[in-house]
Design a protein around this motif. Structure first.
Motif, PDB file in Angstrom:
ATOM      1  N   SER A   1      10.629   3.822  -2.670  1.00  0.00           N
ATOM      2  CA  SER A   1      10.251   2.274  -2.424  1.00  0.00           C
ATOM      3  C   SER A   1      11.095   1.401  -3.336  1.00  0.00           C
ATOM      4  N   VAL A   2      11.490   1.572  -4.436  1.00  0.00           N
ATOM      5  CA  VAL A   2      11.986   0.726  -5.496  1.00  0.00           C
ATOM      6  C   VAL A   2      13.489   0.788  -4.623  1.00  0.00           C
ATOM      7  N   LEU A   3      14.265   1.682  -4.118  1.00  0.00           N
ATOM      8  CA  LEU A   3      15.483   1.420  -3.560  1.00  0.00           C
ATOM      9  C   LEU A   3      15.566   0.778  -2.129  1.00  0.00           C
ATOM     10  N   ALA A   4      14.145   0.952  -1.625  1.00  0.00           N
ATOM     11  CA  ALA A   4      14.059   0.045  -0.309  1.00  0.00           C
ATOM     12  C   ALA A   4      13.800  -1.494  -0.811  1.00  0.00           C
ATOM     13  N   GLY A   5      13.291  -1.620  -1.818  1.00  0.00           N
ATOM     14  CA  GLY A   5      12.967  -3.022  -2.107  1.00  0.00           C
ATOM     15  C   GLY A   5      14.250  -3.647  -2.452  1.00  0.00           C
ATOM     16  N   LEU A   6      15.098  -2.783  -3.222  1.00  0.00           N
ATOM     17  CA  LEU A   6      16.236  -3.624  -3.634  1.00  0.00           C
ATOM     18  C   LEU A   6      17.080  -3.646  -2.534  1.00  0.00           C
ATOM     19  N   SER A   7      17.379  -2.915  -1.471  1.00  0.00           N
ATOM     20  CA  SER A   7      17.985  -3.097  -0.225  1.00  0.00           C
ATOM     21  C   SER A   7      17.402  -4.446   0.622  1.00  0.00           C
ATOM     22  N   MET A   8      15.931  -4.543   0.639  1.00  0.00           N
ATOM     23  CA  MET A   8      15.695  -5.774   1.545  1.00  0.00           C
ATOM     24  C   MET A   8      16.031  -7.096   0.491  1.00  0.00           C
ATOM     25  N   LEU A   9      16.157  -7.054  -0.713  1.00  0.00           N
ATOM     26  CA  LEU A   9      16.442  -8.014  -1.490  1.00  0.00           C
ATOM     27  C   LEU A   9      18.159  -8.299  -1.116  1.00  0.00           C
TER      28      LEU A   9
ATOM     29  N   ALA B   1      11.023  -7.250  -0.032  1.00  0.00           N
ATOM     30  CA  ALA B   1      11.727  -6.738  -1.104  1.00  0.00           C
ATOM     31  C   ALA B   1      10.476  -6.766  -2.377  1.00  0.00           C
ATOM     32  N   VAL B   2       9.683  -7.779  -2.408  1.00  0.00           N
ATOM     33  CA  VAL B   2       8.368  -7.976  -3.284  1.00  0.00           C
ATOM     34  C   VAL B   2       7.635  -6.654  -3.111  1.00  0.00           C
ATOM     35  N   TRP B   3       7.285  -6.635  -1.645  1.00  0.00           N
ATOM     36  CA  TRP B   3       6.017  -5.690  -1.477  1.00  0.00           C
ATOM     37  C   TRP B   3       6.460  -4.332  -1.703  1.00  0.00           C
ATOM     38  N   LEU B   4       7.679  -3.939  -1.218  1.00  0.00           N
ATOM     39  CA  LEU B   4       8.237  -2.426  -1.652  1.00  0.00           C
ATOM     40  C   LEU B   4       8.571  -2.398  -3.108  1.00  0.00           C
ATOM     41  N   LEU B   5       8.869  -3.322  -4.073  1.00  0.00           N
ATOM     42  CA  LEU B   5       9.053  -3.070  -5.386  1.00  0.00           C
ATOM     43  C   LEU B   5       7.681  -2.966  -6.083  1.00  0.00           C
ATOM     44  N   ILE B   6       6.831  -3.780  -5.781  1.00  0.00           N
ATOM     45  CA  ILE B   6       5.466  -3.712  -6.229  1.00  0.00           C
ATOM     46  C   ILE B   6       4.870  -2.266  -6.120  1.00  0.00           C
ATOM     47  N   GLU B   7       5.115  -1.857  -4.606  1.00  0.00           N
ATOM     48  CA  GLU B   7       4.719  -0.652  -4.436  1.00  0.00           C
ATOM     49  C   GLU B   7       4.923   0.457  -5.230  1.00  0.00           C
ATOM     50  N   GLY B   8       6.370   0.395  -5.455  1.00  0.00           N
ATOM     51  CA  GLY B   8       7.175   1.627  -6.026  1.00  0.00           C
ATOM     52  C   GLY B   8       6.982   1.515  -7.637  1.00  0.00           C
ATOM     53  N   LEU B   9       6.778   0.238  -8.112  1.00  0.00           N
ATOM     54  CA  LEU B   9       6.625   0.249  -9.726  1.00  0.00           C
ATOM     55  C   LEU B   9       5.168   0.313  -9.959  1.00  0.00           C
ATOM     56  N   SER B  10       4.234   0.353  -9.502  1.00  0.00           N
ATOM     57  CA  SER B  10       2.860   0.081  -9.820  1.00  0.00           C
ATOM     58  C   SER B  10       2.629   1.398 -10.400  1.00  0.00           C
ATOM     59  N   ASP B  11       3.122   2.510 -10.269  1.00  0.00           N
ATOM     60  CA  ASP B  11       2.693   3.769 -10.737  1.00  0.00           C
ATOM     61  C   ASP B  11       3.788   4.474 -11.220  1.00  0.00           C
ATOM     62  N   ALA B  12       5.184   3.880 -11.434  1.00  0.00           N
ATOM     63  CA  ALA B  12       6.065   4.315 -11.918  1.00  0.00           C
ATOM     64  C   ALA B  12       6.431   4.441 -13.431  1.00  0.00           C
ATOM     65  N   SER B  13       7.139   5.353 -13.809  1.00  0.00           N
ATOM     66  CA  SER B  13       7.460   5.484 -15.337  1.00  0.00           C
ATOM     67  C   SER B  13       8.002   4.387 -15.878  1.00  0.00           C
ATOM     68  N   PRO B  14       8.096   4.383 -17.209  1.00  0.00           N
ATOM     69  CA  PRO B  14       8.466   2.917 -18.043  1.00  0.00           C
ATOM     70  C   PRO B  14      10.000   3.087 -17.655  1.00  0.00           C
ATOM     71  N   VAL B  15      10.716   3.895 -17.545  1.00  0.00           N
ATOM     72  CA  VAL B  15      12.143   4.003 -17.371  1.00  0.00           C
ATOM     73  C   VAL B  15      12.733   3.468 -16.168  1.00  0.00           C
ATOM     74  N   LEU B  16      11.983   3.802 -14.975  1.00  0.00           N
ATOM     75  CA  LEU B  16      12.174   3.189 -13.753  1.00  0.00           C
ATOM     76  C   LEU B  16      11.767   1.869 -13.679  1.00  0.00           C
ATOM     77  N   VAL B  17      10.872   1.371 -14.399  1.00  0.00           N
ATOM     78  CA  VAL B  17      10.411  -0.223 -14.381  1.00  0.00           C
ATOM     79  C   VAL B  17      11.704  -0.702 -14.992  1.00  0.00           C
ATOM     80  N   ALA B  18      11.954  -0.237 -16.603  1.00  0.00           N
ATOM     81  CA  ALA B  18      12.871  -0.934 -17.294  1.00  0.00           C
ATOM     82  C   ALA B  18      14.337  -0.866 -16.529  1.00  0.00           C
ATOM     83  N   THR B  19      14.841  -0.021 -15.786  1.00  0.00           N
ATOM     84  CA  THR B  19      16.084   0.013 -14.902  1.00  0.00           C
ATOM     85  C   THR B  19      15.953  -1.075 -13.781  1.00  0.00           C
ATOM     86  N   THR B  20      14.726  -0.851 -13.136  1.00  0.00           N
ATOM     87  CA  THR B  20      14.816  -1.782 -11.767  1.00  0.00           C
ATOM     88  C   THR B  20      14.902  -3.358 -12.027  1.00  0.00           C
ATOM     89  N   VAL B  21      13.885  -3.684 -13.122  1.00  0.00           N
ATOM     90  CA  VAL B  21      13.953  -4.997 -13.234  1.00  0.00           C
ATOM     91  C   VAL B  21      15.113  -5.853 -13.637  1.00  0.00           C
TER      92      VAL B  21
END
Length: 239
Positions: A69-77, A180-200
């Motif tokens: 979901s995060v990868l899809a959100g970044l691609s939409m951005l 992008a916002v939809w997918l990123l929120i969907e992917g980061l809502s239950d993601a690990s801190p590492v994924l959040v810290a990398t994605t932002v």
């Protein structure tokens, strides 16, 4: 097999109505040839649902939805920024115009694959494949999703005939940013801190680089327009 085909077709078609994939199909249809978009969706759906029935029927494993979901959100951005840049071609780009169809096909296909991995339609396909004929589920779910997206493409093409090009570009970009916002929120809502810290920071970097790219492109096009005006005798007389 036929019962599994019809069941999965109906379930996936209904599940797709109003889903982000259908909205994405409509958005792409405003910008590109409908048959390129539809063929890319068909290819992506066939591949994703093949993976779905494989996991559901043979392995029974789940897909890590947060990363997809995060990868899809970044691609939409990226696609949103690309749309704002515009598709006007310079001389070098015009020479490569014959390859535009292939690049659009790959872009649409990859974005749909990323958006569908871990989506509710994929999870529904996995669930159906655990208890029904996997070939029927594969064919039916693919037809159901493509039919729903074809409906969205038809609506998008109808709207596109009544809207100016710039309005279409801005509207498409807004939709891409919403995805992008939809997918990123969907992917980061239950993601690990590492994924959040990398994605932002990656999202911020993409936005900053895209904004610079858009401004540079528009500045170059403005300068090119001025050069054309200077070379035009009629334009010089007006000045």
């Amino acid at each position: 097999m036929f019962a599994a085909l019809m069941l999965s077709l109906g379930i996936i078609f209904v599940a797709e109505l109003g889903d982000k994939s259908q909205l994405m199909a409509m958005t792409y249809a405003l910008r590109y040839r409908w048959w390129v978009v539809l063929s890319a969706i068909l290819t992506a759906t066939t591949l994703v649902h093949a993976a779905s029935v494989f996991f559901g029927h043979f392995l029974g494993l789940s897909i890590p939805a947060d990363l997809m979901s995060v990868l899809a959100g970044l691609s939409m951005l990226v696609f949103g920024l690309w749309t704002l840049r515009g598709d006007e071609l310079d001389d070098e780009e015009s020479a490569r115009a014959g390859r535009v169809g292939a690049s659009v096909f790959l872009a649409v296909m990859s974005s749909f694959m990323l958006a569908e991995l871990g989506d509710k339609t994929m999870l529904a396909t996995i669930t159906l494949a655990t208890n029904h004929d996997w070939v029927g589920v594969w064919i039916g779910s693919t037809i159901g999703m493509v039919a729903a997206d074809a409906l969205a493409i038809a609506v998008g093409r109808l709207l596109g005939k009544h809207l100016p090009e710039r309005s279409i570009a801005i509207g498409a970009a807004v939709l891409f940013f919403a995805f992008a916002v939809w997918l990123l929120i969907e992917g980061l809502s239950d993601a690990s801190p590492v994924l959040v810290a990398t994605t932002v920071p990656v999202a911020v970097l993409i936005t900053a680089a895209g904004t610079f790219w858009i401004r540079a492109t528009h500045r170059r096009r403005g300068e090119a327009a001025l050069d054309i005006g200077d070379d035009d005798p009629a334009a010089r007389e007006l000045h």
